[in-house]
Design an enzyme around this catalytic site. Structure first.
Site, mmCIF file in Angstrom:
data_model
loop_
_atom_site.group_PDB
_atom_site.id
_atom_site.type_symbol
_atom_site.label_atom_id
_atom_site.label_comp_id
_atom_site.label_asym_id
_atom_site.label_seq_id
_atom_site.Cartn_x
_atom_site.Cartn_y
_atom_site.Cartn_z
ATOM 1 N N ARG A 17 0.855 -1.194 0.000
ATOM 2 C CA ARG A 17 0.000 0.000 0.000
ATOM 3 C C ARG A 17 0.891 1.245 0.000
ATOM 4 O O ARG A 17 1.008 1.932 0.991
ATOM 5 C CB ARG A 17 -0.875 -0.028 1.243
ATOM 6 C CG ARG A 17 -2.151 0.741 1.058
ATOM 7 C CD ARG A 17 -3.107 0.526 2.153
ATOM 8 N NE ARG A 17 -2.534 -0.285 3.231
ATOM 9 C CZ ARG A 17 -3.147 -0.534 4.369
ATOM 10 N NH1 ARG A 17 -4.322 -0.066 4.595
ATOM 11 N NH2 ARG A 17 -2.592 -1.287 5.314
ATOM 12 N N LYS A 41 7.013 -18.136 9.489
ATOM 13 C CA LYS A 41 6.455 -18.215 10.813
ATOM 14 C C LYS A 41 6.099 -16.805 11.314
ATOM 15 O O LYS A 41 6.652 -15.848 10.786
ATOM 16 C CB LYS A 41 7.428 -18.902 11.753
ATOM 17 C CG LYS A 41 8.687 -18.071 12.026
ATOM 18 C CD LYS A 41 9.465 -18.717 13.097
ATOM 19 C CE LYS A 41 9.973 -17.848 14.103
ATOM 20 N NZ LYS A 41 10.316 -16.577 14.225
ATOM 21 N N LYS A 52 20.229 -23.258 7.094
ATOM 22 C CA LYS A 52 21.606 -23.005 7.522
ATOM 23 C C LYS A 52 22.487 -24.213 7.180
ATOM 24 O O LYS A 52 22.099 -25.353 7.427
ATOM 25 C CB LYS A 52 21.666 -22.730 9.032
ATOM 26 C CG LYS A 52 21.043 -21.385 9.427
ATOM 27 C CD LYS A 52 21.212 -21.128 10.910
ATOM 28 C CE LYS A 52 20.369 -19.955 11.382
ATOM 29 N NZ LYS A 52 20.993 -18.643 11.213
ATOM 30 N N GLU A 64 20.872 -15.302 22.242
ATOM 31 C CA GLU A 64 21.114 -14.057 21.510
ATOM 32 C C GLU A 64 21.554 -12.993 22.492
ATOM 33 O O GLU A 64 21.091 -12.976 23.636
ATOM 34 C CB GLU A 64 19.838 -13.599 20.811
ATOM 35 C CG GLU A 64 19.377 -14.554 19.738
ATOM 36 C CD GLU A 64 18.148 -14.027 19.008
ATOM 37 O OE1 GLU A 64 18.331 -13.462 17.920
ATOM 38 O OE2 GLU A 64 17.034 -14.160 19.533
ATOM 39 N N HIS A 104 12.364 -23.353 15.345
ATOM 40 C CA HIS A 104 13.790 -23.652 15.137
ATOM 41 C C HIS A 104 14.303 -24.776 16.051
ATOM 42 O O HIS A 104 14.966 -25.700 15.593
ATOM 43 C CB HIS A 104 14.655 -22.414 15.389
ATOM 44 C CG HIS A 104 14.204 -21.187 14.639
ATOM 45 N ND1 HIS A 104 13.654 -21.238 13.383
ATOM 46 C CD2 HIS A 104 14.237 -19.874 14.970
ATOM 47 C CE1 HIS A 104 13.376 -20.002 12.972
ATOM 48 N NE2 HIS A 104 13.711 -19.161 13.922
ATOM 49 N N LYS A 149 16.865 -13.899 24.836
ATOM 50 C CA LYS A 149 17.431 -12.645 24.322
ATOM 51 C C LYS A 149 18.231 -11.997 25.452
ATOM 52 O O LYS A 149 17.978 -12.251 26.633
ATOM 53 C CB LYS A 149 16.310 -11.707 23.892
ATOM 54 C CG LYS A 149 15.450 -12.336 22.773
ATOM 55 C CD LYS A 149 15.208 -11.390 21.644
ATOM 56 C CE LYS A 149 14.338 -11.985 20.572
ATOM 57 N NZ LYS A 149 15.055 -12.271 19.315
HETATM 58 C C1 BG6 Z 1 13.843 -15.501 14.204
HETATM 59 C C2 BG6 Z 1 13.242 -14.984 15.478
HETATM 60 O O1 BG6 Z 1 13.107 -16.580 13.725
HETATM 61 O O2 BG6 Z 1 15.181 -15.905 14.446
HETATM 62 C C3 BG6 Z 1 14.071 -13.855 16.051
HETATM 63 O O3 BG6 Z 1 11.926 -14.514 15.222
HETATM 64 C C4 BG6 Z 1 15.519 -14.262 16.165
HETATM 65 O O4 BG6 Z 1 13.557 -13.437 17.305
HETATM 66 C C5 BG6 Z 1 16.017 -14.857 14.854
HETATM 67 O O5 BG6 Z 1 16.269 -13.122 16.501
HETATM 68 C C6 BG6 Z 1 17.418 -15.375 14.997
HETATM 69 O O6 BG6 Z 1 17.891 -15.860 13.770
HETATM 70 P P1 BG6 Z 1 19.418 -16.160 13.555
HETATM 71 O O7 BG6 Z 1 19.499 -16.751 12.195
HETATM 72 O O8 BG6 Z 1 20.145 -14.861 13.699
HETATM 73 O O9 BG6 Z 1 19.817 -17.125 14.632
#
Ligand code: BG6
Length: 510
Positions: free
Chosen positions: A61, A168, A202, A236, A260, A358
């Site tokens: 949009r 997702k 990956k 993370e 994942h 996180k």
């Molecule tokens: C995503 C999540 O699927 O994967 C994120 O929604 C996350 O929250 C990300 O940060 C991490 O991906 P990668 O490839 O950096 O490990």
């Protein structure tokens, strides 16, 4: 030209180049499109893996002309592409860019989209083959796929294909996932739906299968006779960034464990597939997912936390509740850990501990298979005081490789045994750098190659595993027991440590 009868067309050593085709991208202004999809398309073009007439149609949009859209892609490629920017590649690729301004409700916009696609087939030779990439919130999937159907854009035929790509979250629980799958299946046949779980794209994740099934030395010990437990970690160091709108109410378990981490666990624990055909692989993953069982007492076999203020990369950072866009009383977890059992002969009695969070100490994803102690140690106790358990650690990222930890004699006149590490690092063994997950997955969509995309059964089984945990946590919330705070920069809440201590184990500190 005659086909070489010795060459199997599925031979992966041949460059896998997509045939004539194009892609329609919904959600072009979002992070996913800008940071992952657009750069991956450029990288594929740069590696010569896209057809010369490839087209990319943006739909949003926005009051944009084709050039404005091209500028957005250009900026994203410049900032995020993995491979070097080459003017001649860009020139050829961007000739196939079109933009359709529009609303998901507007029939005119979808008529316009159809005309654009037909014109591209005509002038770019895309042959009627188009993938619709829905980089949009799932709430809009239903509207978009029914519009595509109403405007005769979804039908595949023997001489043209139409595919849909979804990201997702595939729902937020089992019921919503079933509804979502129902919507997609009402329009697209199963083989035309590609669900992206980027972890499966990956290199190091695909290497789990190579490592297990191309070698003789791992499988004999890959079972409850030798394995004590398995730890799967996705940590993370970042916070939620600008994703408050998506993350609040979703949380770590839905965001990462449901997809994942359960996919990683399936690859680590499944039986050997008959082949690497999509159906054979999915059968094994599905069988494994259906044998996963949660323990009884979720209060002590799961843990959740929320990051508080602290440090990240040497800088002071705010806590989750002080992030922009987060409700001050949010009970969304930013850390989640679960204990899972696998009810089959191979894994009986071997717990799998999954954790993600996180604002943890550092960014690392790994699978650690921790072995039992040797049944007998013919050494003095002091000789083995510093010997722990053998472990095989599959380092998914960022330091891609594999580590084997075992005991070795310390040089000297005494018998003293200590842990040592033997390392395989991708950088040391291969000169090629790993492609981004999205490059591999987008190419597979265009080739119609489905092994790396989870089927709806896997998605639903994963929700079935997680739903009781989410319900339990929601019930705790109503009693005023929310997620435990942990300082940013540390390794999660103390309840997660207690979860393993109860079993006489400790989390690895990668
Ligand atoms: C995503 C999540 O699927 O994967 C994120 O929604 C996350 O929250 C990300 O940060 C991490 O991906 P990668 O490839 O950096 O490990």
């Amino acid at each position: 030209m005659l086909e070489n009868p010795l060459r199997d067309p599925r031979d992966r050593r041949l460059p896998r180049i997509a045939g004539p085709c194009g892609m329609v991208l919904f959600g072009v202004t979002g992070d996913l499109s800008r940071k992952k999809v657009m750069p991956a398309i450029y990288d594929l073009a740069n590696r010569g893996l896209l057809p010369p007439g490839f087209s990319l149609v943006g739909f949003a949009r926005r009051d944009w002309a084709d050039q404005d859209f091209a500028q957005v892609v250009h900026d994203s490629v410049k900032q995020y592409a993995r491979t070097e920017f080459r003017e001649e590649v860009w020139e050829q690729l961007s000739e196939g860019f079109r933009f359709v301004p529009g609303d998901f409700d507007s029939d005119d916009s979808f008529d316009h989209l159809r005309r654009v696609i037909e014109e591209l087939d005509e002038i770019r030779g895309t042959g009627g083959n188009h993938a619709f990439y829905l980089a949009i919130p799932p709430a809009a999937f239903g509207k978009v796929v029914s519009q595509l159907q109403r405007h005769a854009l979804t039908e595949s035929s023997p001489d043209r294909w139409r595919r849909v790509v979804v990201e997702k979250p595939f729902g937020h629980d089992l019921r919503s996932a079933q509804e979502l799958n129902g919507i997609l299946h009402s329009v697209f046949p199963d083989g035309s739906i590609f669900r992206i779980d980027h972890y499966l794209g990956k290199e190091t994740v695909q290497n789990i299968m190579a490592m297990r099934f191309a070698n003789a030395m791992f499988e004999p010990v890959w079972n409850a006779n030798y394995v004590d437990h398995v730890q799967i970690t996705m940590a993370e160091d970042v916070g939620i960034g600008g994703r408050a709108g998506y993350y609040d109410g979703i949380g770590a378990a839905r965001d990462v464990i449901q997809n994942h981490l359960l996919q990683l666990m399936a690859l680590v624990a499944m039986e050997e597939p008959v082949s690497f055909d999509a159906s054979a692989l999915r059968v094994e993953k599905q069988k494994l997912l259906s044998s996963i069982r949660l323990p009884e007492d979720l209060a002590v076999t799961t843990a959740r936390g929320q990051y508080a203020a602290g440090w990240a990369g040497g800088e002071k950072v705010v806590g989750f509740l002080d992030e922009d866009g987060i409700a001050r009383d949010s009970t969304t977890e930013t850390y989640a850990a679960v204990t899972l059992h696998v009810d089959n002969r191979r894994w009986a009695g071997v717990p799998f501990y999954l954790r993600t969070g996180k604002r943890l100490g550092r960014r690392v994803t790994e699978v650690a298979v921790v072995f039992k102690r040797a049944p007998h140690l013919p050494f003095t106790q002091s000789a083995t005081a510093e010997l722990t358990q053998n472990a095989l650690v599959i380092r998914i990222q960022p330091d891609e490789g594999l580590t084997m930890r075992f005991g070795s004699k310390v040089p000297g006149t005494q018998m003293e045994i200590r842990d040592v590490n033997m390392d395989f690092a991708y950088g040391g063994s291969f000169t090629e750098s790993s492609p981004e997950a999205y490059e591999r997955l987008i190419l597979d969509v265009l080739l119609g190659d489905p092994p790396l995309f989870p089927r709806h059964e896997e998605v639903e089984l994963s929700w079935q595993i997680l739903d009781p945990v989410l319900d339990f946590w929601a019930a705790q919330d109503t009693k005023g027991v929310g997620p435990e705070a942990y300082a940013s920069g540390y390794w999660g809440p103390s309840s997660a440590d207690a979860m393993l201590e109860r079993d006489g184990r400790v989390w690895r500190r990668p």
